[in-house]
Each structure stands twice: as C-alpha cells, then as structure tokens.
Write a protein that holds these residues in place. Structure first.
Motif, PDB file in Angstrom:
ATOM      1  N   THR A 296       0.828  -1.209   0.000  1.00 32.76           N
ATOM      2  CA  THR A 296       0.000   0.000   0.000  1.00 32.76           C
ATOM      3  C   THR A 296       0.856   1.250   0.000  1.00 32.76           C
ATOM      4  OG1 THR A 296      -1.774   1.170   1.182  1.00 32.76           O
ATOM      5  CG2 THR A 296      -0.131   0.041   2.528  1.00 32.76           C
ATOM      6  N   ASN A 297       0.261   2.343  -0.465  1.00 33.73           N
ATOM      7  CA  ASN A 297       0.939   3.644  -0.385  1.00 33.73           C
ATOM      8  C   ASN A 297       0.695   4.309   0.961  1.00 33.73           C
ATOM      9  OD1 ASN A 297       2.023   3.595  -3.018  1.00 33.73           O
ATOM     10  ND2 ASN A 297       0.046   4.249  -3.875  1.00 33.73           N
ATOM     11  N   ASN A 298      -0.433   3.968   1.596  1.00 34.94           N
ATOM     12  CA  ASN A 298      -0.793   4.582   2.871  1.00 34.94           C
ATOM     13  C   ASN A 298      -0.374   3.671   4.015  1.00 34.94           C
ATOM     14  OD1 ASN A 298      -1.907   6.945   1.837  1.00 34.94           O
ATOM     15  ND2 ASN A 298      -3.886   5.969   1.464  1.00 34.94           N
ATOM     16  N   LYS A 299       0.534   4.163   4.814  1.00 31.58           N
ATOM     17  CA  LYS A 299       1.057   3.356   5.910  1.00 31.58           C
ATOM     18  C   LYS A 299       1.524   4.264   7.037  1.00 31.58           C
ATOM     19  CE  LYS A 299       5.407   3.180   3.319  1.00 31.58           C
ATOM     20  NZ  LYS A 299       4.844   3.696   2.057  1.00 31.58           N
ATOM     21  N   VAL A 300       1.492   3.722   8.244  1.00 28.12           N
ATOM     22  CA  VAL A 300       2.107   4.364   9.396  1.00 28.12           C
ATOM     23  C   VAL A 300       3.091   3.353   9.959  1.00 28.12           C
ATOM     24  CG1 VAL A 300       1.783   5.405  11.662  1.00 28.12           C
ATOM     25  CG2 VAL A 300       0.064   5.767   9.879  1.00 28.12           C
ATOM     26  N   LEU A 301       4.358   3.614   9.726  1.00 31.40           N
ATOM     27  CA  LEU A 301       5.400   2.712  10.227  1.00 31.40           C
ATOM     28  C   LEU A 301       5.694   3.040  11.693  1.00 31.40           C
ATOM     29  CD1 LEU A 301       8.005   2.289   7.355  1.00 31.40           C
ATOM     30  CD2 LEU A 301       6.937   0.442   8.672  1.00 31.40           C
ATOM     31  N   ILE A 302       5.472   2.074  12.543  1.00 34.27           N
ATOM     32  CA  ILE A 302       5.721   2.214  13.973  1.00 34.27           C
ATOM     33  C   ILE A 302       7.187   1.865  14.232  1.00 34.27           C
ATOM     34  CG2 ILE A 302       5.038   1.435  16.282  1.00 34.27           C
ATOM     35  CD1 ILE A 302       2.774   2.848  14.776  1.00 34.27           C
ATOM     36  N   PRO A 303       7.888   2.613  15.086  1.00 36.73           N
ATOM     37  CA  PRO A 303       9.284   2.270  15.388  1.00 36.73           C
ATOM     38  C   PRO A 303       9.431   0.830  15.889  1.00 36.73           C
ATOM     39  CG  PRO A 303       8.755   4.433  16.265  1.00 36.73           C
ATOM     40  CD  PRO A 303       7.460   3.835  15.775  1.00 36.73           C
ATOM     41  N   LYS A 304      10.474   0.154  15.445  1.00 31.49           N
ATOM     42  CA  LYS A 304      10.676  -1.258  15.809  1.00 31.49           C
ATOM     43  C   LYS A 304      10.859  -1.458  17.304  1.00 31.49           C
ATOM     44  CE  LYS A 304      12.035  -3.483  11.629  1.00 31.49           C
ATOM     45  NZ  LYS A 304      11.333  -4.723  11.373  1.00 31.49           N
ATOM     46  N   LYS A 305      11.239  -0.402  18.005  1.00 31.66           N
ATOM     47  CA  LYS A 305      11.459  -0.527  19.446  1.00 31.66           C
ATOM     48  C   LYS A 305      10.159  -0.739  20.218  1.00 31.66           C
ATOM     49  CE  LYS A 305      11.595   4.534  19.709  1.00 31.66           C
ATOM     50  NZ  LYS A 305      12.426   5.719  19.959  1.00 31.66           N
ATOM     51  N   VAL A 306       8.995  -0.546  19.567  1.00 28.49           N
ATOM     52  CA  VAL A 306       7.703  -0.758  20.238  1.00 28.49           C
ATOM     53  C   VAL A 306       7.443  -2.259  20.316  1.00 28.49           C
ATOM     54  CG1 VAL A 306       5.218  -0.358  20.172  1.00 28.49           C
ATOM     55  CG2 VAL A 306       6.791   1.442  19.410  1.00 28.49           C
ATOM     56  N   GLU A 307       7.523  -2.804  21.537  1.00 25.23           N
ATOM     57  CA  GLU A 307       7.310  -4.236  21.722  1.00 25.23           C
ATOM     58  C   GLU A 307       5.881  -4.629  21.335  1.00 25.23           C
ATOM     59  OE1 GLU A 307      10.109  -3.205  25.247  1.00 25.23           O
ATOM     60  OE2 GLU A 307       8.683  -2.172  23.944  1.00 25.23           O
ATOM     61  N   PRO A 308       5.707  -5.796  20.687  1.00 27.61           N
ATOM     62  CA  PRO A 308       4.370  -6.239  20.290  1.00 27.61           C
ATOM     63  C   PRO A 308       3.369  -6.267  21.440  1.00 27.61           C
ATOM     64  CG  PRO A 308       6.021  -7.594  19.239  1.00 27.61           C
ATOM     65  CD  PRO A 308       6.759  -6.718  20.215  1.00 27.61           C
ATOM     66  N   LEU A 309       3.836  -6.611  22.650  1.00 28.91           N
ATOM     67  CA  LEU A 309       2.928  -6.676  23.796  1.00 28.91           C
ATOM     68  C   LEU A 309       2.317  -5.316  24.113  1.00 28.91           C
ATOM     69  CD1 LEU A 309       1.918  -8.872  25.759  1.00 28.91           C
ATOM     70  CD2 LEU A 309       3.692  -8.130  27.355  1.00 28.91           C
ATOM     71  N   PHE A 310       3.015  -4.244  23.787  1.00 31.22           N
ATOM     72  CA  PHE A 310       2.518  -2.898  24.056  1.00 31.22           C
ATOM     73  C   PHE A 310       1.774  -2.299  22.865  1.00 31.22           C
ATOM     74  CE2 PHE A 310       6.498  -2.363  26.956  1.00 31.22           C
ATOM     75  CZ  PHE A 310       5.906  -3.161  27.918  1.00 31.22           C
ATOM     76  N   SER A 311       1.685  -3.043  21.779  1.00 31.49           N
ATOM     77  CA  SER A 311       1.099  -2.483  20.556  1.00 31.49           C
ATOM     78  C   SER A 311      -0.352  -2.003  20.711  1.00 31.49           C
ATOM     79  CB  SER A 311       1.216  -3.478  19.398  1.00 31.49           C
ATOM     80  OG  SER A 311       0.543  -4.691  19.663  1.00 31.49           O
ATOM     81  N   PRO A 312      -1.233  -2.691  21.464  1.00 39.57           N
ATOM     82  CA  PRO A 312      -2.611  -2.205  21.542  1.00 39.57           C
ATOM     83  C   PRO A 312      -2.745  -0.779  22.071  1.00 39.57           C
ATOM     84  CG  PRO A 312      -2.507  -4.464  22.299  1.00 39.57           C
ATOM     85  CD  PRO A 312      -1.092  -4.003  22.140  1.00 39.57           C
ATOM     86  N   ILE A 313      -1.942  -0.404  23.060  1.00 40.86           N
ATOM     87  CA  ILE A 313      -2.077   0.922  23.659  1.00 40.86           C
ATOM     88  C   ILE A 313      -1.330   1.987  22.848  1.00 40.86           C
ATOM     89  CG2 ILE A 313      -0.085   0.825  25.238  1.00 40.86           C
ATOM     90  CD1 ILE A 313      -1.994   2.026  27.400  1.00 40.86           C
ATOM     91  N   VAL A 314      -0.405   1.560  21.997  1.00 40.27           N
ATOM     92  CA  VAL A 314       0.331   2.496  21.143  1.00 40.27           C
ATOM     93  C   VAL A 314      -0.377   2.657  19.798  1.00 40.27           C
ATOM     94  CG1 VAL A 314       2.517   2.959  19.975  1.00 40.27           C
ATOM     95  CG2 VAL A 314       2.513   1.950  22.272  1.00 40.27           C
ATOM     96  N   TYR A 315      -0.729   1.553  19.178  1.00 38.34           N
ATOM     97  CA  TYR A 315      -1.322   1.606  17.837  1.00 38.34           C
ATOM     98  C   TYR A 315      -2.670   2.319  17.822  1.00 38.34           C
ATOM     99  CZ  TYR A 315       2.063  -1.807  15.927  1.00 38.34           C
ATOM    100  OH  TYR A 315       3.195  -2.459  15.486  1.00 38.34           O
TER     101      TYR A 315
END
Length: 346
Positions: A296-315
């Motif tokens: 896709t052309n539309n994306k929001v790349l999250i920094p890799k340092k964001v642990e998957p376990l914390f993704s719900p509250i960050v994303y």
C-alpha cells in the motif's frame, strides 16, 4: 483546539499517572484474586469500555492463564439470568460509573457469588457503592464525547493487573518507562496521519482488521470512525474476515490493518498480500514491518522498538488521530457527535 485532540495529546502524561496512583490498590486486589481462588474472569461494559474489556480478556488470559469471557449484559438486565458465579471475578467497566445496565449486572453478579471490581473515571459515581473494590482511572474529566484518554487509561489498568498477577514487575516498569514515549512519538506525527486521513474523506464504508491482542484496537478504531465521522466501519478478526466478509471487498472498500510483529503477523501479511493481488484494495497498514507496507501507499510505520505486547495501547493512538482528522476533513465536530451523550442510558 478541539477537546478530542487535546485529550489524545494528554495520554502520555495520564498513563504513568494512572499506574502510579493505582499500583498499590491493584496489588491488594490481585492478592485477593489469588486468595479467593478465582477460576474464571468475566467483563461487562458497553462502547469503548467494552473494547477495552476485549483487550483485558485477551491480556489477562495470556498473562495469568485463567479463562476469561465477555458477559452478555442483557441476560442479567432483561432476562433475569441467575448464574452460579462462585469463584468468578467480574469486572464492570464504565467511564462514567453511571451506566445503569452495568450497575445492574454488578449488583446481580454479587448476589450470584461473584467478586466484583468496578473500573471508572468518576470516583463519586454509583459504581463505587456497588462493586466490592473500585479502581479509578485518574484520567481527569473527558470533555469530548468520544473516549480517547479514558480508553487508554482502561488499557493501562488491565496491563497493571496482568503484570501484577503474573508477578512480572520488570515488565510493568518497562511499560511505564517506554509506552508514554512511544505514544508521544505517534502524536508528534499527527500531520502525517492527518494527510492520510484526508484521502479517505469520501469513504462511506471501511473495514478494520486486527487479530489477537489487537482485535480490540480494530474494534475501537471502527467505533471512533462510526461516532466521529459517521462512517460505516466494521471491525473484524483477520481470521473471521476470510470466512465470508472478504467477498464484499473491492477497490471502493478501504481496509485498515493493524499488524504488529507478533504471532498474528504472518496471517495479517498473507491477508494484505491477497487483498492487494486479488482485489487491488486500498489499504492503510499500521505496523513496525516494512515488508507488509509494500502492499500500500498509505502506511504508518511504527518504530521497531515498540514491543508487540505494548502495541494495543500504542497503535490505537494512530486510530484516534485518523478518526479525528477524518472528521475534521468532513467538517464534522468530533467533540459532539450527533445523537450521543457522555453517559448512555439503555
């Protein structure tokens, strides 16, 4: 500045405050949970609080190994269900602490033998008088009708409970140290998200996909789009999506995909690939991984340092900002959606 945007921007400050104010309270509650030999955990809520409970259901079962489920409030409030709730913990979650249906379910759950915990942003609300124990979000008054800071504060409460029950105190320290910074980084990219949101101003329908811990993120994003933008947004597990709903997809039905690098990633990658190759679907993909955003052309790349376990509250902050700016591009006041009030009766 609109209240909704202001309250989104308050989240990096509120989350550590919520942890600091509630750690000792939650520690005592978790000791009770173990003493009471709790065998099952249920959640009851409506709206954004219900989406937070979906996260709580996944997270507490994942961290502590106790089966969890979402209650059907109508069985108690309308059908007068009488269930044996001995050794069952019931979380009643209400931002206002005043939702009549949630209060009634808590009352009846206590009569059925449950240990009840209320989670609210209002320490003077009726839920305080009903639940056995109460946890206050300490998020400050939320002026906008759509929940933002109270939603992430509710997630923070469930993170604390999960980490404390599992005795993963270093993970909690890590959460407090990192998550506010991660969220602040997302907020600092609001112009990028605004630009993407404006491209969807003529969209009437959207599908939002997540899986596992982030099905709650998909659900909350869809709710924000419905209430602030008047868009018919449907949240689905990426797995359920393939069991029928994919048939409705075409170039005119955009899809938002939350794809952290966790055990759900490969399935979400395969889904995005199929949407691109078979349907040429317009997608917005939120992920740490560049390999999935190539579709896709539309994306929001999250920094890799964001642990998957914390993704719900960050994303979810991406979803909040996307909904806010989409509403603005449609000339809709996001603070006061039509037909809605902060406390919902019914």
């Amino acid at each position: 500045m609109d209240y909704m945007l202001k309250e989104i921007q308050q989240q990096p400050v509120i989350i550590p405050k919520t942890v600091k104010k509630n750690f000792n309270i939650i520690k005592k509650i978790c000791d009770k949970i173990k003493t009471y030999d709790i065998r099952f955990i249920e959640f009851v809520a409506r709206g954004s609080s219900d989406n937070a409970c979906m996260f709580g259901k996944y997270f507490l079962e994942y961290m502590y190994g106790i089966p969890t489920g979402l209650m059907a409030p109508s069985l108690f409030s309308l059908y007068n269900e009488k269930t044996n709730l001995k050794n069952v913990l019931v979380f009643g979650v209400s931002q206002s602490g005043q939702t009549p249906e949630i209060l009634e379910v808590l009352k009846k759950s206590k009569k059925c033998g449950a240990y009840t915990i209320g989670i609210t942003n209002n320490p003077k609300s009726e839920i305080v008088n009903i639940a056995d124990d109460v946890i206050c979000l300490n998020a400050g008054k939320e002026q906008a009708v759509p929940a933002t800071k109270t939603y992430t504060a509710q997630l923070a409460i469930f993170y604390i409970i999960g980490f404390v029950l599992a005795e993963k105190f270093k993970m909690l320290d890590n959460f407090v140290a990192k998550v506010p910074k991660f969220i602040n980084e997302i907020i600092n990219r609001k112009e990028e998200i605004k630009f993407i949101a404006q491209q969807y101003r003529f969209a009437r329908d959207l599908v939002v996909l997540g899986r596992g811990l982030n099905i709650s993120t998909a659900m909350e994003t869809a709710l924000k789009l419905k209430e602030t933008c008047y868009v018919k947004a449907e949240a689905l597990s990426a797995s359920d999506f393939l069991h029928g709903p994919i048939a409705m997809v075409g170039q005119d039905l955009p899809v938002i995909i939350y794809a952290p690098k966790d055990p759900t990633f490969q399935h979400l990658f395969d889904t995005a690939k199929r949407l691109k190759n078979e349907f040429n679907t317009e997608m917005l993909i939120i992920s740490t991984e560049k390999e999935i955003t190539k579709f896709t052309n539309n994306k929001v790349l999250i920094p890799k340092k964001v642990e998957p376990l914390f993704s719900p509250i960050v994303y979810i902050v991406v979803g909040q900002l996307f909904a806010y700016y989409l509403a603005k591009s449609k000339n809709i006041n996001p603070d006061n959606p039509r037909g809605l009030k902060k406390v919902t009766i019914g």
